[in-house]
Scaffold this active site. Structure first.
Site, short mmCIF file in Angstrom:
data_model
loop_
_atom_site.label_atom_id
_atom_site.label_comp_id
_atom_site.label_asym_id
_atom_site.label_seq_id
_atom_site.Cartn_x
_atom_site.Cartn_y
_atom_site.Cartn_z
N SER A 434 0.89 -1.05 -0.11
CA SER A 434 0.09 -0.10 0.03
C SER A 434 0.91 1.36 0.14
O SER A 434 2.09 1.27 0.23
CB SER A 434 -0.91 0.06 1.29
OG SER A 434 -0.12 0.34 2.36
N HIS A 435 0.37 2.34 -0.41
CA HIS A 435 1.05 3.60 -0.35
C HIS A 435 1.48 3.97 1.01
O HIS A 435 2.90 4.44 0.92
CB HIS A 435 -0.12 4.89 -0.36
CG HIS A 435 0.81 6.24 -0.56
ND1 HIS A 435 0.56 7.03 0.62
CD2 HIS A 435 1.34 6.95 -1.36
CE1 HIS A 435 1.32 8.00 0.27
NE2 HIS A 435 1.75 7.98 -0.79
N SER A 436 0.97 3.64 2.20
CA SER A 436 1.30 4.03 3.55
C SER A 436 2.77 3.13 3.81
O SER A 436 3.64 3.49 4.28
CB SER A 436 0.34 3.50 4.58
OG SER A 436 -0.81 4.00 4.23
#
Length: 478
Positions: A434-436
């Site tokens: 994921s981006h995070s």
């Protein structure tokens, strides 16, 4: 697709034919394009996306009547279909390559989880980091001018823009900000949606990030240099551990392709997910203005509370839909606050949930969670103890102070700027790709993602220890 209380659910239909044959064909295709994934993406952006964006800009700036508005709206609808075909054509092969490298890494290290390998894919400049770099440089411009520094240190959110616009010394700085926004401002404050204004419409979004950097004394270039150095060091150390030269060369080949392709995640978002929605929003607002002129509703932004077929019908026959819009706005506000939405419908098999977890984070709450401990996915290694700040949306960015633990549902590239302020990150949703997770690794801060419950369980001021190596958050409140 299924729409439930304002939330969209998707279902993937299994392939009906001979899946082994399909896997083999896919494998051969992937192998042929792995070495050129970034080049291939850039070509699609240059040939398909940018020419259409230029066309859409000219529509937004030109004169509009109902008939012309309907034609352009149809062309925009058609382009969205093309755009998302290309989007998955760009993103899926990169995910496939990442999986391949992760499997190699697990086999070579005998580790159960391969999340560590993604720390070897950091330190490559992408459009999110580039945006951050430019904001950091604008902050350094501020720091080089005593009068500007004073404004940024003293002014609060409401008065900052006004003060800068009134100040003669700030004139050339604001011209620099304007140049920055023309290149990097096509992003909405609400990702994948038309309702949030773009940075281009309101410079305050960028100015507040610059203000944070001025107060933190943040220097992007120094930090990035360190990240690159650490990645190269870790990679060389890892290679030294591989005794078998054939395995080593094989890993190196796929790794170099994956490193080259590591920019795809953020670059495709910049040019497709964010830019298409931002440019579409600016055109749709113009269309909204036209419908206000025809007494269809009161505000141009009201267009976002109608379905596509309704807008087409109103462009053919403008009638008053003010009551309907008000009803929709009320429903939208209620849907945004919905607690305990179902994570899925039907009865998925455990294997499907496991596969989904890699990209989405926990689908079910972890059985090992206790009063003082939350389990998630180990995504960026290291441990950190600090004070929690729960951030729900971009309006709350100001709450995060240096060293706080950022707790949120998930992040998008718009949130990248918070990562240099945060000491660690915890999210409800998202997997190790994921981006995070990706940006936490870039900024070398511990991250536990996909906990499902962190924003409900944790509150501002809680003291937590974030163990990004093992995916555990421990609540340390007395």
């Amino acid at each position: 697709l299924k729409l439930y209380k304002g939330h969209i659910y998707t279902k993937t239909e299994p392939f009906k034919g001979d899946s082994n044959k399909r896997f083999q064909a896919n494998k051969e295709l992937m192998e042929s394009i792995y070495p050129i994934l970034t080049k291939r993406m850039n070509q699609m952006i240059k040939e398909q996306f940018l020419p259409y964006y230029n066309k859409l800009d000219s529509f937004t700036e030109g004169n509009l009547n109902l008939q012309r508005g309907k034609e352009i709206l149809q062309s925009l609808t058609d382009f969205y279909k093309t755009a998302y075909d290309l989007h998955f054509d760009i993103v899926m092969p990169q995910m496939s390559l990442n999986t391949k490298v992760e499997e190699y890494y697990k086999n070579l290290t005998n580790k159960k989880s391969g999340h560590d390998v993604y720390e070897l894919l950091t330190g490559k400049m992408n459009k999110s980091l580039e945006t951050d770099q430019q904001l950091s440089r604008l902050a350094l411009t501020v720091k080089g001018d005593a009068e500007l520094t004073k404004i940024f240190e003293e002014e609060c959110t409401e008065t900052l823009l006004k003060k800068l616009e009134e100040n003669k010394a700030a004139k050339s700085f604001m011209a620099e900000v304007d140049t920055f926004l023309k290149q990097y401002g096509y992003r909405s404050v609400v990702s994948h949606d038309f309702v949030g204004e773009t940075w281009l419409e309101n410079p305050l979004h960028a100015l507040l990030i610059i203000q944070g950097y001025v107060n933190d004394g943040y220097n992007f270039d120094e930090n990035f240099k360190q990240t690159v150095k650490k990645r190269e060091q870790n990679y060389n150390e890892f290679l030294e551990q591989i005794a078998d030269s054939t395995h080593k060369e094989e890993f190196k080949k796929y790794y170099q392709w994956a490193l080259d392709a590591s920019v795809i995640r953020d670059d495709h978002h910049f040019y497709i997910d964010a830019m298409l929605d931002a440019k579409a929003r600016l055109f749709l607002i113009k269309l909204g203005d036209l419908l206000v002129h025809h007494h269809v509703f009161l505000m141009k932004e009201d267009i976002f509370f109608l379905y596509l077929d309704e807008v087409k019908s109103l462009l053919e026959n403008p009638v008053d839909v003010k009551e309907l819009v008000e009803k929709r706005k009320k429903e939208h506000a209620e849907h945004e606050q919905m607690p305990n939405l179902p994570r899925y419908f039907g009865v998925p098999e455990p294997a499907h949930l496991k596969e989904a977890e890699k990209y989405m984070g926990a689908i079910e709450e972890n059985d090992d969670n206790s009063e003082h401990s939350i389990k998630g996915l180990a995504s960026s290694s290291g441990t950190y103890t600090g004070k929690v700040k729960v951030i729900s949306n971009t309006k709350e960015f100001y709450k995060l102070e240096k060293g706080d633990v950022l707790v949120c549902k998930t992040t998008t590239p718009l949130w990248t700027t918070l990562f240099q302020t945060a000491g660690a990150v915890i999210t409800d949703a998202g997997g190790i790709l994921s981006h995070s997770a990706i940006i936490a690794r870039e900024y070398e801060i511990p991250a536990v993602v996909g906990t499902k419950i962190s924003t409900n369980k944790l509150k501002d001021g809680d003291i937590v220890m974030v163990d990004g190596t093992n995916g555990i958050v421990t609540l340390l409140n007395e």
